[in-house]
Design a protein around this motif. Structure first.
Motif, PDB file in Angstrom:
ATOM      1  N   GLU A   1       2.044   6.466  -6.855  1.00  0.00           N
ATOM      2  CA  GLU A   1       1.131   7.539  -7.248  1.00  0.00           C
ATOM      3  C   GLU A   1       1.775   8.905  -7.056  1.00  0.00           C
ATOM      4  N   ALA A   2       2.519   9.027  -5.920  1.00  0.00           N
ATOM      5  CA  ALA A   2       3.204  10.294  -5.684  1.00  0.00           C
ATOM      6  C   ALA A   2       4.278  10.539  -6.733  1.00  0.00           C
TER       7      ALA A   2
ATOM      8  N   ARG B   1       0.834  -1.212   0.000  1.00  0.00           N
ATOM      9  CA  ARG B   1       0.000   0.000   0.000  1.00  0.00           C
ATOM     10  C   ARG B   1       0.865   1.258   0.000  1.00  0.00           C
ATOM     11  N   VAL B   2       1.959   1.215   0.799  1.00  0.00           N
ATOM     12  CA  VAL B   2       2.839   2.380   0.825  1.00  0.00           C
ATOM     13  C   VAL B   2       3.496   2.586  -0.536  1.00  0.00           C
ATOM     14  N   GLU B   3       3.946   1.454  -1.150  1.00  0.00           N
ATOM     15  CA  GLU B   3       4.565   1.574  -2.472  1.00  0.00           C
ATOM     16  C   GLU B   3       3.583   2.088  -3.507  1.00  0.00           C
ATOM     17  N   GLU B   4       2.334   1.674  -3.379  1.00  0.00           N
ATOM     18  CA  GLU B   4       1.318   2.189  -4.307  1.00  0.00           C
ATOM     19  C   GLU B   4       1.161   3.687  -4.144  1.00  0.00           C
ATOM     20  N   LYS B   5       1.151   4.134  -2.864  1.00  0.00           N
ATOM     21  CA  LYS B   5       1.045   5.577  -2.634  1.00  0.00           C
ATOM     22  C   LYS B   5       2.291   6.292  -3.159  1.00  0.00           C
TER      23      LYS B   5
END
Length: 752
Positions: free
Chosen positions: A364-365, A357-361
């Motif tokens: 996206e960032a 989830r952090v990598e996805e964020k």
């Protein structure tokens, strides 16, 4: 008539026959002859010959006697030598026994009468093999004989050992000594054989004792049985593991009795492992048998059985109780560890999901940041034209006002205004360069073979007036070396280094630009006697918006060196600085040198044109921005030119058609209204007039493709805001020669 090789008796017999024949001949001649004297002479001659032959015969007989004596002596010496030999000896000539010693004759008493001269070698070997005194050989006597017959003279033959009665052993050697002779040697090796046998027996006894000691001290129980299941050998460990009494486990005890005792006392829980019939069946089928026995007290035994080569078998008992307990303990630990790992795996899975989830964020960032950078790049690229257009118009108007108000009170204010716009222009150019270098890809930089001397000379001519105004001496060392780089960005890098050197060198100082060769590389160096840079500042001056601590306020925003660093990094060059405060600095760019490239003749724009003279030309300006068009027209008119200002290609064509003659030069912007471009305007006017009208493309687009297009179409390209001190010399240089028809092969190409 007499052969000297014949025996003396044969020679005497032949001489007697010759004498008889001569006497008969003489008698016949006497009967038939008329002269008794002739007969007498013949008799005298014959008698002389007979006396000569008699003397020869006597001498030959004496020599023959001497030879016979020597031969007899040699035979006796040979016989004595053979008798003195320790072994038997026999010489066979042409396969027949010629001489032998006593040992050879008496070695086998029952065949001694047969060993006589003339005995063949095959007969001797047959007699030897039939002797009762011969116990045996290794069966290779005739083979050795055949090998000796085939061998080369003097080659040794493998020995054959013969065993005789009474523990006697002889080695028989056969060897050819000549083409016709063969020798048989009999060597007594009884002592050696008996000694070896004794040593072998002692070794076997010692090995047996050693094996017995090892057998008894083994940690596992071992017992061997014969083919009928009777005990042959065992160790005490075997008895202890099975709990057998001393009286029961003895040599010759039967396996069935042992197993019955074990089952009767219920020593082991698994009684199937002590079924003799089952055991024997498995051993006969598979050659081995393995089972695990559990003792009543918890001990665990591994029993292994293997068939032996003599038909018997061996039983091996091993106590694996400790291993079983260790395995069970390990299984428990594995189960505990598995539970821990399962729990840890669940936590890791949870952490992995959280990380995902952090990598996805972050992704996206990152995409948002890349989109922002891309948007910034597109914005700067799109806005460059709109930003540079008013600055270009303002610079043209300020230059016009400055020339018109040189002696007016507002003159200094106009000069300050011009300097402010120059700083704004430099800052805007730096921002656009950084934007392009940050988004550089394979097409952003166009490396080619570049002559450093040409770039350095261009920078020198561009900055010479600035250096003179500040009182700084600017010098360059001529060079014609070639490097592989992007010509546009390398030129800007050199220009940034020279501009900084002039800016931070006080009046009376000096700036020097030149090159040094370092092996296969060339190092471009810019030296100055300026204020210098501290060691702490040298590691950070290539960052954006960074200046040295000793730089005066208002000396720039710190982007020039950042552009140099980015350009060198993208092109594979290395940039470095050496400096000492109060002494000066030297900036270096190291590049790979291009070997074998020759300098091309290049016609440059002359410097130092007298701008006080009137620019007596008809200039056609094509610009869609009214402010820029107005400012350019005013400036050209101030220079004394007749100017036609058009906002499109169609309007420019109308002006030319109204004049009926081509203009002296065309100044065209690249981006006109809609799809119209300066290329269309220049090409259309050249087609309309049929002349190669000189032209200059002036654009806010800083792309390298415009430079290539200008070179292909025969006109230079200048970027906005245009530098007036470069524009006017370029106009005068392009218009110094008469125009040529359009179909003439291009002199304009040499003016790039």
């Amino acid at each position: 008539m007499i052969d000297p090789a014949d025996t003396p008796e044969e020679q005497i017999r032949k001489q007697g026959k010759i004498i008889d024949a001569l006497i008969r001949r003489m008698n016949r001649q006497h009967e038939l002859g008329n002269s008794a004297y002739a007969t007498f002479q013949s008799a005298v001659s014959l008698q002389a010959q007979m006396w000569a032959q008699s003397r020869d015969l006597e001498r030959t007989t004496s020599e023959l006697a001497t030879v016979r004596i020597e031969r007899e002596r040699s035979r006796k010496n040979l016989t004595s030598a053979l008798a003195a030999m320790e072994g038997g000896f026999a010489l066979f000539n042409r396969g027949l026994l010629e001489v032998s010693n006593e040992l050879f004759q008496t070695l086998l008493p029952d065949i001694s009468p047969r060993i006589m001269p003339g005995l063949t070698i095959d007969e001797y070997i047959e007699a030897m093999l039939s002797s009762d005194d011969l116990v045996g050989t290794d069966g290779r006597l005739f083979g050795a004989l055949a090998q000796a017959r085939r061998s080369v003279v003097g080659t040794a033959v493998n020995a054959v050992v013969a065993e005789l009665t009474g523990d006697r052993f002889f080695q028989v050697n056969l060897q050819r000594t000549s083409e016709d002779n063969m020798v048989i040697l009999l060597t007594d090796i009884s002592r050696i054989v008996l000694q070896n046998r004794s040593e072998k027996e002692n070794l076997i006894d010692r090995q047996a004792n050693y094996l017995q000691a090892v057998f008894q001290n083994m940690t596992s129980g071992v017992c061997t049985f014969d083919g009928h299941g009777r005990v042959k050998m065992y160790n005490q460990r075997f008895r202890q593991l099975l709990g057998l009494p001393y009286t029961l486990l003895q040599t010759g005890a039967e396996l069935d009795h042992l197993f019955q005792h074990v089952k009767a006392h219920a020593v082991f829980e698994d009684e199937d492992g002590f079924d003799v019939g089952f055991w024997m069946e498995r051993l006969h089928k598979q050659g081995r048998f393995r089972t695990r026995l559990r003792h009543a007290n918890g001990r665990v035994l591994d029993m292994h059985s293997h068939v032996l080569p003599d038909g018997g078998f061996v039983v091996d008992l091993g106590d694996v109780s400790a291993e079983i307990r260790t395995a069970e303990m390990l299984e428990n630990r594995v189960a505990e560890r598995t539970a821990e790992l399962t729990e840890a795996n669940a936590r890791l899975r949870q952490q992995y999901e959280e990380k995902a989830r952090v990598e996805e964020k972050l992704r996206e960032a990152k995409e948002a940041a890349e989109a922002a950078v891309s948007s910034k790049t597109r914005f700067l690229a799109a806005a460059s034209h709109d930003l540079l257009q008013p600055i270009n118009a303002a610079k043209l108007l300020i230059s016009t006002i400055k020339d018109a108000t040189q002696d007016a009170p507002v003159g200094p204010m106009v000069e300050r205004l011009q300097a402010s716009f120059t700083s704004t222009e430099q800052l805007l150019h730096a921002l656009l360069d950084i934007s392009r270098l940050d988004s550089a890809d394979a097409s952003a930089l166009q490396p080619s073979d570049v002559c450093l001397g040409t770039l350095i000379q261009g920078v020198y001519e561009d900055q010479k007036r600035v250096a003179e105004q500040k009182g700084v001496q600017l010098d360059v060392v001529p060079t014609m070396v070639f490097v592989r780089s992007d010509p546009v960005y390398l030129l800007r890098s050199i220009q940034n280094l020279v501009v900084n050197a002039i800016q931070y060198t006080p009046s009376g100082g000096r700036v020097l630009v030149g090159c040094r060769r370092r092996g296969d590389d060339v190092v471009l160096e810019v030296w100055d006697t300026g204020i210098g840079i501290t060691l702490a500042d040298q590691s950070r001056i290539f960052e954006e918006f960074t200046r040295a601590g000793n730089v005066p306020i208002g000396s720039g925003v710190g982007l020039g060196l950042s552009i140099v660093e980015r350009t060198c990094r993208h092109m594979g060059h290395s940039v470095s600085v050496k400096s000492k405060p109060g002494v000066g600095s030297v900036f270096s760019i190291r590049m790979e040198m291009v070997i074998g490239q020759l300098p091309k003749p290049e016609e440059r724009v002359p410097a130092g044109i007298d701008e006080t003279q009137s620019l007596d030309l008809i200039v056609l300006v094509v610009e869609d921005d009214p402010s820029v068009l107005f400012a350019m027209v005013k400036k050209l008119e101030q220079w004394g030119a007749s100017v036609l200002g058009a906002s499109s290609t169609a309007e420019a064509i109308g002006f030319v058609q109204d004049m009926g003659i081509p203009p002296d030069i065309i100044l065209a912007d690249y981006q006109l209204e809609g799809s119209d471009t300066g290329f269309n305007a220049i090409g259309s006017i050249r087609q309309l007039t049929g002349m190669r009208v000189p032209a200059i493309m002036i654009t806010a687009d800083r792309g390298d493709h415009l430079l290539r297009m200008g070179g292909e179409n025969g006109f230079p390209v200048l970027t906005k805001p245009v530098r007036l001190r470069k524009l006017r010399p370029l106009i005068e240089w392009l218009t110094r020669e008469e125009m040529v028809p359009l179909d003439t092969i291009g002199t304009d190409q040499s003016r790039q």
